[in-house]
Scaffold this motif. Structure first.
Motif, PDB file in Angstrom:
ATOM      1  N   VAL A 218      67.707  12.137  11.851  1.00  0.00           N
ATOM      2  CA  VAL A 218      68.074  13.553  11.804  1.00  0.00           C
ATOM      3  C   VAL A 218      69.517  13.695  12.276  1.00  0.00           C
ATOM      4  O   VAL A 218      69.868  13.259  13.371  1.00  0.00           O
ATOM      5  N   LYS A 219      70.347  14.293  11.403  1.00  0.00           N
ATOM      6  CA  LYS A 219      71.744  14.553  11.749  1.00  0.00           C
ATOM      7  C   LYS A 219      72.047  16.007  11.441  1.00  0.00           C
ATOM      8  O   LYS A 219      72.267  16.363  10.281  1.00  0.00           O
ATOM      9  N   GLY A 220      72.022  16.829  12.465  1.00  0.00           N
ATOM     10  CA  GLY A 220      72.238  18.258  12.261  1.00  0.00           C
ATOM     11  C   GLY A 220      71.087  18.852  11.472  1.00  0.00           C
ATOM     12  O   GLY A 220      69.926  18.755  11.877  1.00  0.00           O
ATOM     13  N   LYS A 246      50.252  19.960  13.704  1.00  0.00           N
ATOM     14  CA  LYS A 246      50.770  21.310  13.874  1.00  0.00           C
ATOM     15  C   LYS A 246      52.101  21.441  13.135  1.00  0.00           C
ATOM     16  O   LYS A 246      52.976  20.590  13.256  1.00  0.00           O
ATOM     17  N   GLU A 247      52.247  22.510  12.341  1.00  0.00           N
ATOM     18  CA  GLU A 247      53.492  22.733  11.605  1.00  0.00           C
ATOM     19  C   GLU A 247      54.559  23.260  12.553  1.00  0.00           C
ATOM     20  O   GLU A 247      54.363  24.285  13.210  1.00  0.00           O
ATOM     21  N   ILE A 248      55.691  22.538  12.604  1.00  0.00           N
ATOM     22  CA  ILE A 248      56.766  22.940  13.516  1.00  0.00           C
ATOM     23  C   ILE A 248      58.034  23.346  12.772  1.00  0.00           C
ATOM     24  O   ILE A 248      59.031  23.726  13.400  1.00  0.00           O
ATOM     25  N   GLY A 249      58.025  23.273  11.449  1.00  0.00           N
ATOM     26  CA  GLY A 249      59.198  23.656  10.681  1.00  0.00           C
ATOM     27  C   GLY A 249      59.036  23.346   9.208  1.00  0.00           C
ATOM     28  O   GLY A 249      57.976  22.888   8.769  1.00  0.00           O
ATOM     29  N   ARG A 250      60.112  23.599   8.453  1.00  0.00           N
ATOM     30  CA  ARG A 250      60.087  23.324   7.017  1.00  0.00           C
ATOM     31  C   ARG A 250      61.430  22.751   6.586  1.00  0.00           C
ATOM     32  O   ARG A 250      62.471  23.021   7.205  1.00  0.00           O
ATOM     33  N   VAL A 251      61.372  21.946   5.494  1.00  0.00           N
ATOM     34  CA  VAL A 251      62.591  21.356   4.954  1.00  0.00           C
ATOM     35  C   VAL A 251      62.600  21.525   3.438  1.00  0.00           C
ATOM     36  O   VAL A 251      61.562  21.740   2.812  1.00  0.00           O
ATOM     37  N   GLU A 252      63.795  21.410   2.865  1.00  0.00           N
ATOM     38  CA  GLU A 252      63.972  21.478   1.414  1.00  0.00           C
ATOM     39  C   GLU A 252      64.496  20.139   0.914  1.00  0.00           C
ATOM     40  O   GLU A 252      65.420  19.574   1.500  1.00  0.00           O
ATOM     41  N   VAL A 253      63.904  19.626  -0.149  1.00  0.00           N
ATOM     42  CA  VAL A 253      64.322  18.347  -0.716  1.00  0.00           C
ATOM     43  C   VAL A 253      65.669  18.510  -1.425  1.00  0.00           C
ATOM     44  O   VAL A 253      65.826  19.380  -2.284  1.00  0.00           O
ATOM     45  N   LEU A 254      66.640  17.652  -1.054  1.00  0.00           N
ATOM     46  CA  LEU A 254      67.973  17.705  -1.656  1.00  0.00           C
ATOM     47  C   LEU A 254      68.207  16.572  -2.648  1.00  0.00           C
ATOM     48  O   LEU A 254      68.637  16.808  -3.774  1.00  0.00           O
ATOM     49  N   ILE A 265      66.891  20.971   6.740  1.00  0.00           N
ATOM     50  CA  ILE A 265      66.003  21.817   7.546  1.00  0.00           C
ATOM     51  C   ILE A 265      66.247  23.285   7.212  1.00  0.00           C
ATOM     52  O   ILE A 265      67.382  23.767   7.264  1.00  0.00           O
ATOM     53  N   THR A 266      65.195  23.997   6.846  1.00  0.00           N
ATOM     54  CA  THR A 266      65.310  25.422   6.513  1.00  0.00           C
ATOM     55  C   THR A 266      64.659  26.319   7.567  1.00  0.00           C
ATOM     56  O   THR A 266      64.938  27.509   7.628  1.00  0.00           O
ATOM     57  N   GLU A 267      63.778  25.713   8.383  1.00  0.00           N
ATOM     58  CA  GLU A 267      63.081  26.495   9.416  1.00  0.00           C
ATOM     59  C   GLU A 267      62.603  25.535  10.506  1.00  0.00           C
ATOM     60  O   GLU A 267      62.149  24.433  10.214  1.00  0.00           O
ATOM     61  N   SER A 268      62.718  25.943  11.759  1.00  0.00           N
ATOM     62  CA  SER A 268      62.254  25.079  12.847  1.00  0.00           C
ATOM     63  C   SER A 268      61.750  25.909  14.021  1.00  0.00           C
ATOM     64  O   SER A 268      62.476  26.735  14.573  1.00  0.00           O
ATOM     65  N   LYS A 269      60.486  25.694  14.373  1.00  0.00           N
ATOM     66  CA  LYS A 269      59.879  26.347  15.534  1.00  0.00           C
ATOM     67  C   LYS A 269      60.098  25.505  16.779  1.00  0.00           C
ATOM     68  O   LYS A 269      60.118  26.015  17.887  1.00  0.00           O
ATOM     69  N   GLU A 270      60.217  24.174  16.572  1.00  0.00           N
ATOM     70  CA  GLU A 270      60.532  23.229  17.629  1.00  0.00           C
ATOM     71  C   GLU A 270      61.601  22.286  17.104  1.00  0.00           C
ATOM     72  O   GLU A 270      61.853  22.236  15.898  1.00  0.00           O
ATOM     73  N   GLY A 275      60.414  10.483  13.520  1.00  0.00           N
ATOM     74  CA  GLY A 275      58.995  10.214  13.741  1.00  0.00           C
ATOM     75  C   GLY A 275      58.083  11.329  13.315  1.00  0.00           C
ATOM     76  O   GLY A 275      56.891  11.127  13.104  1.00  0.00           O
ATOM     77  N   ASP A 276      58.619  12.566  13.167  1.00  0.00           N
ATOM     78  CA  ASP A 276      57.803  13.675  12.673  1.00  0.00           C
ATOM     79  C   ASP A 276      57.433  13.431  11.216  1.00  0.00           C
ATOM     80  O   ASP A 276      58.154  12.750  10.479  1.00  0.00           O
TER      81      ASP A 276
END
Length: 281
Positions: A218-220, A246-254, A265-270, A275-276
């Motif tokens: 993960v970089k930024g 538990k869902e902690i966020g969402r990502v978009e495939v680039l 990363i488009t959304e992150s609760k944590e 490792g996620d």
């Protein structure tokens, strides 16, 4: 004389019971052998085409998507697909929009046409774009991505005509490439049809999040996943980030590589970290 009558009565009763049993056995066999007939209705148009000349192109798009679903069902072999020649005359006399207006109307139409199940839906978006030049230099600069990309958004339902319920109701988004516009569109159609039949014939437990890849860096806002093309991701796909189910966020495939995938990363609760796991909804 009386004893003979009683014997005849018993014989007649046995014959009657035997006949009833034979009829019940035959009826059971017929019901068990009844084909799981499915009627695939022409999809409705919920999109507009600004770069096409006339409505005929839109009709061709609907026919191709409907045809791909038909072919996919036949290839799976779980259901018996009704051939258009058996119902198209009756279907033409029906109000297509009314049939697909709700589950009950579609189920009633299916029963009238002799089907046990009905597939209906709507194509909500069709967008095919050229991604640049087709020369070797252009392809190198674009990372060998196909010169054309087609996006489709299709809403599909699989309805039980007797129970009047939608067994599966889902919207599919496909972004697929090709060397030309028709090939890109065909690939998008194939993906939607394959996923629809797969979801229907191999249902998954939607209460559990199933991992489809592990985050390796993960970089930024940018992260790398340890799965590539084999995971059948598509550019623009939204995936859930899960940790301990538990869902902690969402990502978009680039970008999708052979052995790894790049996401944003488009959304992150944590805080999302190495490792996620990623999961499809």
């Amino acid at each position: 004389m009386k004893g003979r009558k009683q014997v005849n009565i018993r014989r007649n009763l046995y014959k009657l019971l035997f006949t009833v049993m034979c009829l019940m056995t035959a009826l059971t066999a017929v019901c068990a052998a009844a084909p799981r007939t499915v009627l695939i209705l022409p999809l409705q148009q919920g999109f507009t085409l600004t770069d096409y000349e006339d409505d005929q192109d839109a009709e061709d798009i609907i026919k191709m998507m409907t045809s791909r679903i038909n072919i996919e069902f036949k290839g799976d072999g779980t259901y018996t697909v009704m051939e258009p020649v058996t119902y198209e005359d009756k279907l033409m006399a029906m109000d297509a929009k009314k049939i697909t207006a709700d589950v009950q109307s579609a189920a009633q139409a299916g029963r009238e046409l002799g089907a046990r199940f009905v597939v209906c839906g709507k194509i909500n978006e069709v967008n095919t774009n050229r991604k640049g030049g087709t020369s070797m230099v252009d392809r190198i600069l674009s990372g060998f991505e196909p010169p054309y990309k087609s996006k489709m958004v299709v809403e599909l339902q699989f309805i039980n005509c007797q129970k009047e319920i939608a067994i599966l109701s889902k919207t599919y988004t496909a972004v697929r490439g090709g060397k030309n516009a028709p090939e890109a569109f065909k690939n998008a159609c194939n993906f939607v049809a394959e996923k629809f039949v797969e979801d229907l014939t191999n249902p998954v437990d939607t209460t559990k999040k199933v991992g489809v890849g592990r985050i390796t860096s993960v970089k930024g806002e940018i992260l790398t996943v340890d799965q590539g093309s084999a995971a059948k991701f598509f550019v623009g796909e939204s995936l859930a980030v899960i940790r301990k189910e538990k869902e902690i966020g969402r990502v978009e495939v680039l970008e999708i590589g052979k052995e790894e995938t790049i996401c944003r990363i488009t959304e992150s609760k944590e805080k999302i970290q190495k490792g996620d796991m990623l999961s499809r909804d």
